[in-house]
Design an enzyme around this catalytic site. Structure first.
Site, PDB file in Angstrom:
ATOM      1  N   TYR A 139      35.492 -42.606   0.321  1.00  0.00           N
ATOM      2  CA  TYR A 139      35.751 -43.973  -0.449  1.00  0.00           C
ATOM      3  C   TYR A 139      36.274 -45.030   0.901  1.00  0.00           C
ATOM      4  CZ  TYR A 139      36.788 -47.649  -3.904  1.00  0.00           C
ATOM      5  OH  TYR A 139      36.874 -48.641  -4.686  1.00  0.00           O
ATOM      6  N   ARG A 192      27.442 -57.816  -0.038  1.00  0.00           N
ATOM      7  CA  ARG A 192      28.880 -57.969   0.407  1.00  0.00           C
ATOM      8  C   ARG A 192      29.366 -56.839   0.541  1.00  0.00           C
ATOM      9  NH1 ARG A 192      32.951 -56.309  -1.323  1.00  0.00           N
ATOM     10  NH2 ARG A 192      33.308 -57.600  -2.924  1.00  0.00           N
ATOM     11  N   LYS A 210      31.267 -44.753  -5.164  1.00  0.00           N
ATOM     12  CA  LYS A 210      32.011 -45.106  -6.451  1.00  0.00           C
ATOM     13  C   LYS A 210      31.782 -44.313  -7.421  1.00  0.00           C
ATOM     14  CE  LYS A 210      33.712 -49.596  -5.424  1.00  0.00           C
ATOM     15  NZ  LYS A 210      34.957 -50.080  -5.853  1.00  0.00           N
ATOM     16  N   GLU A 282      28.167 -54.068  -8.173  1.00  0.00           N
ATOM     17  CA  GLU A 282      29.205 -53.677  -7.019  1.00  0.00           C
ATOM     18  C   GLU A 282      28.741 -54.565  -5.868  1.00  0.00           C
ATOM     19  OE1 GLU A 282      32.021 -51.515  -7.827  1.00  0.00           O
ATOM     20  OE2 GLU A 282      32.750 -52.586  -6.051  1.00  0.00           O
ATOM     21  N   ASP A 283      29.542 -54.908  -5.190  1.00  0.00           N
ATOM     22  CA  ASP A 283      29.349 -55.642  -3.873  1.00  0.00           C
ATOM     23  C   ASP A 283      28.032 -56.412  -3.683  1.00  0.00           C
ATOM     24  OD1 ASP A 283      31.861 -54.365  -3.395  1.00  0.00           O
ATOM     25  OD2 ASP A 283      30.988 -53.148  -1.783  1.00  0.00           O
ATOM     26  N   ASP A 305      32.866 -54.834 -11.032  1.00  0.00           N
ATOM     27  CA  ASP A 305      33.916 -54.278 -10.411  1.00  0.00           C
ATOM     28  C   ASP A 305      34.810 -55.222  -9.684  1.00  0.00           C
ATOM     29  OD1 ASP A 305      35.635 -51.900  -9.867  1.00  0.00           O
ATOM     30  OD2 ASP A 305      34.624 -51.527  -8.118  1.00  0.00           O
ATOM     31  N   ASP A 306      34.149 -56.188  -8.840  1.00  0.00           N
ATOM     32  CA  ASP A 306      34.691 -56.695  -7.759  1.00  0.00           C
ATOM     33  C   ASP A 306      35.642 -57.909  -8.529  1.00  0.00           C
ATOM     34  OD1 ASP A 306      33.754 -55.183  -5.419  1.00  0.00           O
ATOM     35  OD2 ASP A 306      31.897 -55.947  -6.035  1.00  0.00           O
ATOM     36  N   ASN A 447      38.887 -54.787   2.462  1.00  0.00           N
ATOM     37  CA  ASN A 447      38.456 -53.441   2.738  1.00  0.00           C
ATOM     38  C   ASN A 447      37.409 -53.847   3.866  1.00  0.00           C
ATOM     39  OD1 ASN A 447      40.104 -52.040   0.933  1.00  0.00           O
ATOM     40  ND2 ASN A 447      38.699 -52.688  -0.565  1.00  0.00           N
TER      41      ASN A 447
END
Ligand SMILES: NC(=O)C1=CN([C@@H]2O[C@H](COP(=O)(O)OP(=O)(O)OC[C@H]3O[C@@H](n4cnc5c(N)ncnc54)[C@H](OP(=O)(O)O)[C@@H]3O)[C@@H](O)[C@H]2O)C=CC1
Ligand SMILES: CC(=O)C(=O)O
Ligand SMILES: [Mg+2]
Length: 591
Positions: A139, A192, A210, A282-283, A305-306, A447
Site C-alpha cells: 500500500y 489522480r 486496496k 478510487e483515485d 473512498d477518497d 500520499n
C-alpha cells in the site's frame, strides 16, 4: 465417493469444506453460497479443484511445500515437490526473511505480488501476521512507485482492464473474469493516483492494493474482490512517450464519451453481480469523482473512498485527539490546505457530526471550517469561480492569499493537509500553529510520503514537541529532546475494509452518511487512554482485524436501523457475526 474418484481421475481434487469448521472455511459459507453451490460436486463439503501440476500452479489452492504426505499421494503431487513437508508458519518465516533481505521497497513489492500470484493464502498470512511491516509495501507509499513503474514491473494482469476499445462489450468483459460471486469492486480511471497525478492505466496498482487490504484487514474473501481499471487514455505526456506504457496511447476521453463508458460499466456491473455489489470509486480526479458519486448514489451501491472513507478516518482521529487537545468538536476551528475530494469530504462529515452533537444546523457548523486551495482561502467573494463542492465553504471573509497568512488570521486549532503537494506545511506554518495552540493537531494526509505536507520529524521539531501529528503515509518514530514521538497513520485503510465488510454482512443496498458516522465512531471508540497517552490518535494497525469487525458491526447495525439492510434475520451479535464471516488465510485440508 464414486463421483469423487471420477472427478479426481478427471484431474480434480477435493477440498475439505466442512461448513462447521472455522478454519478458513467460514467466509465461503457465509459469502459464497452461489459459487459454492455451483462448485459442489458430491457432498455439501467438497469442492473440485485442479490436481497435480495444475494444483501447484493455482494460486488459490497451492500450498507449496506445505502439502502433506497424504495430500501429495492423493493429488498426484509426488515428485513434483522436494521431499520435505513444512508448516505454513515456517513458510512465513522463510518468506519474511527473504523479503527483509531486499533493501529497495519496490523489490519487496514485486516479491509480494509474485507471492500473491503463486500462493494466495500464504500472501495473506504474511500480510496479516506482519501488517505494520508490509502495509507500506503493498500500500502507500510503495504502491505509488509501483504504479509509476507498472509498465516495467508488470508480469501478470491482476484485475480487469476496461478500455475504450471494450465499449459496447463491457458485460462480456466482466464475464471473462474467472470469479462470479463478486461482492466488492474497486475501480479507478487512474487520473489522480495518490498525489502522483494521472498515471492512466498504470493506476491498476491502486485497486489491486486496496482489495488486498479488503481481504487482509477486513476479511472479505479474495475471490469476491474485483479490481477494475477504466482506461480512457492519459494526459501524462511521459507515459504516452514511454515504450513500456501498458495503456491506451491517447489523450483522455472526456464529456459524453467518458460518461457513456462509465455508464456502461456501472450498468453491466449491476446486471452481472446484482444490486448488492459494492462499487468503490478510487483515485478519480475530482471533476469526475463528485459527479459519479451523486449520479450513481441513488441507483447503485457506491462508495467513494477518497471523499467518504477519508472523511470517516479523519473525523475518528479528531474525536480521539480531543482527549489530548481538550474541548468538544464544536469548540474547534479547522483549516484545510486542499479543497478537493479529501478536503471537502472530511470538512462535510466533521460539520455533520458537529451539527449532530450541538443540534445546530449544518450551515452554522460549517462556519467553523475553512479551506485553502491553490488560489488561497476560499471566501464568498470568490464564489462565482468556485467548483460546486467548494461553495458551502465560501464564508464571508476578506481574501487571504496563502496558507501561512490563513493560519495567522483564522487561528485554527486543527490543520489538515489534503493538497497532494509535499512540503507545504513549512516551518513558519507549523510555528504559527504552535504559537496559537498549546497542542496543535496537525494531519498531513497527502500520499505517498514524497507528497506529505510535512514529515513527522518536521512536525515535532518545529512545534518543539507540542504537535499531535498523524499522516497519510507512515513515518518512523522521532527522537526529539530525549523523548520518542510516535505518529499514527491517518489513512482510509482504517475504514474501508471494515466499512465494506459491514455492507456485505448486512446486505446493505445503499451507503448513507449515517453509516459513515457510525464507522467513524466505531474507530474512535477503539482509541483507548493507553493509546492517547502515547500521543497517538489511532489504534495500532496490528489490531486492525478486530477494529474492522467493530466497524463492520456498527455499519451493519446502522444499515439495519435505517432500513437499507437486506440480509434477514438480523444477526443478534453483529460483532461476533462479522468476526465469524472474516476470511482466514490458514491452509485448508485436501482429502
Ligand atoms: N490519507 C488518506 O487516507 C487520503 C489521502 N489523500 C491524499 O490527499 C491528496 C489530495 O487528494 P484529493 O483531495 O483527492 O485531490 P484533489 O485533486 O481533489 O484536491 C486537491 C486540492 O488541493 C489543492 N491544491 C493543490 N495544490 C495546492 C497548493 N500548492 N496550495 C494549496 N492548495 C493546493 C487543489 O486546489 P485547486 O482546487 O485550486 O486546484 C485542490 O483543492 C492526495 O495526495 C491523496 O493521496 C486522499 C484520500 C485519502
Ligand atoms: C489513501 C488514498 O486513498 C489516497 O491517497 O488516495
Ligand atoms: Mg485514494
Amino acid at each position: 465417493m464414486e463421483s469423487t474418484l471420477k472427478e479426481m481421475r478427471q484431474g480434480a481434487s477435493v477440498l475439505d469444506m466442512d461448513p462447521k469448521s472455522t478454519v478458513g472455511g467460514g467466509v465461503e459459507d457465509v459469502y459464497g453460497e452461489d459459487q459454492a453451490t455451483e462448485d459442489l460436486l458430491i457432498t455439501p463439503w467438497t469442492l473440485s479443484v485442479a490436481s497435480g501440476y495444475s494444483l501447484l500452479r493455482d494460486p488459490q489452492y497451492n500450498k507449496g511445500l506445505a502439502f502433506t504426505e497424504k495430500e501429495r499421494d492423493a493429488h498426484y503431487l509426488r515428485g513434483l515437490l522436494p521431499p520435505i513437508v513444512v508448516s505454513q508458519q515456517l513458510q512465513v518465516k522463510k518468506l519474511m526473511q527473504s523479503i527483509r533481505n531486499y533493501e529497495v521497497p519496490l523489490l519487496k513489492y514485486i516479491a509480494m505480488m509474485e507471492l500473491q500470484e503463486r500462493n494466495e493464502r500464504l500472501f495473506y498470512k504474511l500480510l496479516i501476521d506482519n501488517v505494520e511491516e508490509l502495509l507500506p509495501i503493498v500500500y502507500t507509499p510503495t504502491v505509488g512507485e509501483a504504479c509509476q513503474k507498472y509498465g516495467s514491473i508488470f508480469k501478470r494482469p491482476q484485475g480487469l482492464y476496461i478500455s475504450l476499445k471494450e465499449k459496447g462489450k463491457i458485460l462480456e468483459v466482466l464475464k471473462n473474469w474467472p470469479e462470479r460471486s463478486i461482492q466488492v469492486i474497486v475501480v479507478t480511471d487512474g487520473e489522480r493516483i495518490l498525489g502522483l497525478g494521472d498515471l492512466g492505466c498504470q493506476g491498476m496498482g491502486i485497486p489491486v492494493g486496496k482489495l488486498s487490504l479488503y481481504t487482509a484487514l477486513g476479511g472479505v474473501r479474495p475471490s469476491s474482490c474485483l479490481p477494475v481499471t477504466i482506461d480512457v487514455g492519459t494526459n501524462n505526456e511521459q507515459l504516452l512517450k514511454d515504450e513500456f506504457y501498458i495503456g491506451l496511447r491517447q489523450k483522455r476521453a472526456t464529456g459524453q464519451e467518458y460518461s457513456e463508458l462509465l455508464h456502461e460499466f456501472m450498468t453491466a456491473a449491476k446486471q452481472n453481480y446484482g444490486e448488492k455489489v459494492l462499487i468503490q470509486f478510487e483515485d478519480f480526479a475530482n471533476h469526475n469523482a463528485f459527479e459519479l458519486l451523486s449520479k450513481y448514489g441513488t441507483t447503485h451501491l457506491v462508495f467513494n473512498d477518497d471523499i467518504q472513507g477519508t472523511a470517516a478516518v479523519v473525523l475518528a482521529g479528531v474525536v480521539a485527539a480531543l482527549k489530548l487537545i481538550g474541548g468538544t468538536l464544536g469548540e474547534h476551528t479547522f483549516l484545510f490546505l486542499g479543497a478537493g475530494e479529501a478536503g471537502t469530504g472530511i470538512a462535510e462529515l466533521i460539520a455533520l457530526e458537529m451539527a449532530k452533537q450541538t443540534k445546530a444546523p449544518v450551515e452554522e457548523t460549517r462556519k467553523k471550517i475553512w479551506l485553502v486551495d491553490s488560489k488561497g482561502l476560499i471566501v464568498s467573494s470568490r464564489k462565482d469561480s468556485l467548483q460546486h463542492f467548494k461553495k458551502p465553504w465560501a464564508h464571508e471573509h476578506e481574501p487571504v492569499k496563502d496558507l501561512l497568512s490563513a493560519v495567522k488570521v483564522i487561528k485554527p486549532t486543527v490543520l489538515i493537509g489534503s493538497s497532494g503537494v509535499g512540503k507545504t506545511f513549512t516551518k513558519e506554518v507549523i510555528e504559527a500553529m504552535t504559537s496559537c495552540n498549546d497542542k496543535p493537531l496537525i494531519l498531513a494526509l497527502s500520499n505517498p510520503t514524497s507528497q506529505s505536507e510535512c514529515t513527522a520529524e518536521e512536525a515535532y521539531t518545529w512545534s518543539k514537541g507540542r504537535a499531535i501529528f498523524a499522516s497519510g503515509s507512515p513515518f518512523d518514530p522521532v527522537e526529539y529532546n530525549g523523548k520518542t514521538f510516535f505518529s499514527g497513520q491517518s489513512n482510509n485503510a482504517y475504514i474501508f475494509p471494515g466499512f465494506g465488510l459491514g455492507i456485505v454482512i448486512s446486505g446493505a443496498i445503499r451507503v448513507h452518511d449515517e453509516m459513515l458516522l457510525a464507522a467513524s465512531e466505531a474507530l474512535a471508540g477503539q482509541v483507548t487512554k493507553e493509546i492517547t497517552k502515547k500521543g497517538l490518535i489511532y489504534p495500532p494497525l496490528s489490531s486492525i482485524r478486530k477494529i474492522s469487525a467493530q466497524i463492520a458491526a456498527s455499519v451493519a447495525a446502522k444499515a439495519y436501523e435505517i432500513g437499507v439492510a437486506t440480509r434477514l434475520p438480523r444477526p443478534e451479535n453483529l460483532v461476533k457475526y462479522a468476526e465469524s464471516c472474516m476470511y482466514t488465510p490458514v491452509y485448508r485440508n485436501y482429502r
